[in-house]
Design a protein around this motif. Structure first.
Motif, PDB file in Angstrom:
ATOM      1  N   PHE A  37     -19.499 -11.049 -54.336  1.00  0.00           N
ATOM      2  CA  PHE A  37     -19.019 -10.661 -55.665  1.00  0.00           C
ATOM      3  C   PHE A  37     -18.956  -9.143 -55.799  1.00  0.00           C
ATOM      4  O   PHE A  37     -17.959  -8.583 -56.241  1.00  0.00           O
ATOM      5  N   GLN A  38     -20.020  -8.467 -55.419  1.00  0.00           N
ATOM      6  CA  GLN A  38     -20.066  -7.006 -55.499  1.00  0.00           C
ATOM      7  C   GLN A  38     -18.987  -6.380 -54.621  1.00  0.00           C
ATOM      8  O   GLN A  38     -18.331  -5.416 -55.022  1.00  0.00           O
ATOM      9  N   GLY A  39     -18.827  -6.915 -53.430  1.00  0.00           N
ATOM     10  CA  GLY A  39     -17.827  -6.389 -52.505  1.00  0.00           C
ATOM     11  C   GLY A  39     -16.415  -6.481 -53.058  1.00  0.00           C
ATOM     12  O   GLY A  39     -15.613  -5.556 -52.919  1.00  0.00           O
ATOM     13  N   ASN A  40     -16.111  -7.599 -53.700  1.00  0.00           N
ATOM     14  CA  ASN A  40     -14.779  -7.760 -54.272  1.00  0.00           C
ATOM     15  C   ASN A  40     -14.567  -6.831 -55.460  1.00  0.00           C
ATOM     16  O   ASN A  40     -13.466  -6.312 -55.645  1.00  0.00           O
ATOM     17  N   VAL A  41     -15.597  -6.598 -56.263  1.00  0.00           N
ATOM     18  CA  VAL A  41     -15.474  -5.632 -57.362  1.00  0.00           C
ATOM     19  C   VAL A  41     -15.125  -4.261 -56.789  1.00  0.00           C
ATOM     20  O   VAL A  41     -14.185  -3.602 -57.257  1.00  0.00           O
ATOM     21  N   ILE A  42     -15.853  -3.839 -55.762  1.00  0.00           N
ATOM     22  CA  ILE A  42     -15.598  -2.535 -55.124  1.00  0.00           C
ATOM     23  C   ILE A  42     -14.178  -2.491 -54.565  1.00  0.00           C
ATOM     24  O   ILE A  42     -13.436  -1.530 -54.774  1.00  0.00           O
ATOM     25  N   LYS A  43     -13.786  -3.539 -53.842  1.00  0.00           N
ATOM     26  CA  LYS A  43     -12.464  -3.578 -53.218  1.00  0.00           C
ATOM     27  C   LYS A  43     -11.358  -3.453 -54.257  1.00  0.00           C
ATOM     28  O   LYS A  43     -10.470  -2.601 -54.128  1.00  0.00           O
ATOM     29  N   TYR A  44     -11.400  -4.285 -55.272  1.00  0.00           N
ATOM     30  CA  TYR A  44     -10.307  -4.296 -56.242  1.00  0.00           C
ATOM     31  C   TYR A  44     -10.273  -3.047 -57.111  1.00  0.00           C
ATOM     32  O   TYR A  44      -9.198  -2.521 -57.402  1.00  0.00           O
ATOM     33  N   ILE A  45     -11.418  -2.541 -57.525  1.00  0.00           N
ATOM     34  CA  ILE A  45     -11.417  -1.364 -58.391  1.00  0.00           C
ATOM     35  C   ILE A  45     -11.018  -0.114 -57.597  1.00  0.00           C
ATOM     36  O   ILE A  45     -10.397   0.799 -58.138  1.00  0.00           O
ATOM     37  N   HIS A  62     -12.905 -10.059 -63.294  1.00  0.00           N
ATOM     38  CA  HIS A  62     -13.183 -11.473 -63.021  1.00  0.00           C
ATOM     39  C   HIS A  62     -14.381 -11.622 -62.088  1.00  0.00           C
ATOM     40  O   HIS A  62     -15.253 -12.467 -62.310  1.00  0.00           O
ATOM     41  N   TYR A  63     -14.442 -10.790 -61.040  1.00  0.00           N
ATOM     42  CA  TYR A  63     -15.586 -10.870 -60.133  1.00  0.00           C
ATOM     43  C   TYR A  63     -16.877 -10.428 -60.822  1.00  0.00           C
ATOM     44  O   TYR A  63     -17.946 -10.946 -60.520  1.00  0.00           O
ATOM     45  N   CYS A  64     -16.801  -9.512 -61.782  1.00  0.00           N
ATOM     46  CA  CYS A  64     -17.985  -9.151 -62.578  1.00  0.00           C
ATOM     47  C   CYS A  64     -18.437 -10.349 -63.400  1.00  0.00           C
ATOM     48  O   CYS A  64     -19.645 -10.629 -63.499  1.00  0.00           O
ATOM     49  N   GLU A  65     -17.473 -11.058 -63.977  1.00  0.00           N
ATOM     50  CA  GLU A  65     -17.804 -12.256 -64.754  1.00  0.00           C
ATOM     51  C   GLU A  65     -18.417 -13.338 -63.876  1.00  0.00           C
ATOM     52  O   GLU A  65     -19.380 -14.008 -64.270  1.00  0.00           O
ATOM     53  N   LEU A  66     -17.880 -13.508 -62.669  1.00  0.00           N
ATOM     54  CA  LEU A  66     -18.457 -14.475 -61.735  1.00  0.00           C
ATOM     55  C   LEU A  66     -19.877 -14.079 -61.333  1.00  0.00           C
ATOM     56  O   LEU A  66     -20.762 -14.934 -61.224  1.00  0.00           O
ATOM     57  N   LEU A  78     -21.991 -12.400 -63.167  1.00  0.00           N
ATOM     58  CA  LEU A  78     -22.833 -12.759 -64.312  1.00  0.00           C
ATOM     59  C   LEU A  78     -23.123 -14.251 -64.328  1.00  0.00           C
ATOM     60  O   LEU A  78     -24.265 -14.670 -64.543  1.00  0.00           O
ATOM     61  N   HIS A  79     -22.117 -15.058 -64.093  1.00  0.00           N
ATOM     62  CA  HIS A  79     -22.279 -16.509 -64.127  1.00  0.00           C
ATOM     63  C   HIS A  79     -23.243 -16.999 -63.047  1.00  0.00           C
ATOM     64  O   HIS A  79     -24.156 -17.770 -63.330  1.00  0.00           O
ATOM     65  N   TYR A  80     -23.028 -16.578 -61.814  1.00  0.00           N
ATOM     66  CA  TYR A  80     -23.821 -17.106 -60.705  1.00  0.00           C
ATOM     67  C   TYR A  80     -25.195 -16.457 -60.546  1.00  0.00           C
ATOM     68  O   TYR A  80     -26.113 -17.082 -60.044  1.00  0.00           O
ATOM     69  N   GLN A  81     -25.341 -15.211 -60.952  1.00  0.00           N
ATOM     70  CA  GLN A  81     -26.619 -14.540 -60.711  1.00  0.00           C
ATOM     71  C   GLN A  81     -27.435 -14.281 -61.975  1.00  0.00           C
ATOM     72  O   GLN A  81     -28.618 -13.989 -61.888  1.00  0.00           O
ATOM     73  N   TYR A  82     -26.790 -14.390 -63.139  1.00  0.00           N
ATOM     74  CA  TYR A  82     -27.512 -14.067 -64.376  1.00  0.00           C
ATOM     75  C   TYR A  82     -27.243 -15.069 -65.495  1.00  0.00           C
ATOM     76  O   TYR A  82     -27.415 -14.752 -66.666  1.00  0.00           O
ATOM     77  N   SER A  83     -26.832 -16.283 -65.150  1.00  0.00           N
ATOM     78  CA  SER A  83     -26.433 -17.240 -66.177  1.00  0.00           C
ATOM     79  C   SER A  83     -27.552 -17.548 -67.171  1.00  0.00           C
ATOM     80  O   SER A  83     -27.296 -17.767 -68.349  1.00  0.00           O
ATOM     81  N   ASP A  84     -28.816 -17.538 -66.739  1.00  0.00           N
ATOM     82  CA  ASP A  84     -29.937 -17.785 -67.652  1.00  0.00           C
ATOM     83  C   ASP A  84     -30.014 -16.719 -68.722  1.00  0.00           C
ATOM     84  O   ASP A  84     -30.328 -16.997 -69.877  1.00  0.00           O
ATOM     85  N   GLU A  85     -29.718 -15.483 -68.349  1.00  0.00           N
ATOM     86  CA  GLU A  85     -29.781 -14.364 -69.303  1.00  0.00           C
ATOM     87  C   GLU A  85     -28.546 -14.296 -70.184  1.00  0.00           C
ATOM     88  O   GLU A  85     -28.621 -13.966 -71.360  1.00  0.00           O
ATOM     89  N   VAL A  86     -27.393 -14.619 -69.616  1.00  0.00           N
ATOM     90  CA  VAL A  86     -26.118 -14.472 -70.317  1.00  0.00           C
ATOM     91  C   VAL A  86     -25.886 -15.605 -71.299  1.00  0.00           C
ATOM     92  O   VAL A  86     -25.368 -15.390 -72.389  1.00  0.00           O
ATOM     93  N   TYR A  87     -26.272 -16.808 -70.909  1.00  0.00           N
ATOM     94  CA  TYR A  87     -25.924 -17.984 -71.700  1.00  0.00           C
ATOM     95  C   TYR A  87     -27.070 -18.501 -72.560  1.00  0.00           C
ATOM     96  O   TYR A  87     -27.015 -19.605 -73.050  1.00  0.00           O
TER      97      TYR A  87
END
Length: 72
Positions: free
Chosen positions: A31-39, A56-60, A62-71
């Protein structure tokens, strides 16, 4: 010839460091790699579409690594 000196299709952007080198050196995940690549490439390739992909990769991330905090 190093794999970093070669590219399949297109051309390298004129950057001080290629995104893949930064991603590998910092042991970033998918996820982090794709954020770096696209930006990093948005100005030289797909403009707003690449910014949207980075978001979108930032949102993913958040979903996969921080869903307990976000939702909560």
């Amino acid at each position: 010839m190093s794999a970093l000196d070669k590219q399949e299709g297109g051309s390298h952007y004129k950057l001080a460091i290629q995104p893949i080198e930064y991603i590998a050196a910092n042991e970033l995940d998918y996820f982090q790699g794709n954020v770096i690549k696209y930006i990093t490439r948005h100005k030289g390739k797909n403009g707003a579409e690449d910014v949207k992909k980075a978001i979108h990769y930032c949102e993913l991330l958040l979903h996969y690594q921080y869903s307990d905090e976000v939702y909560d």
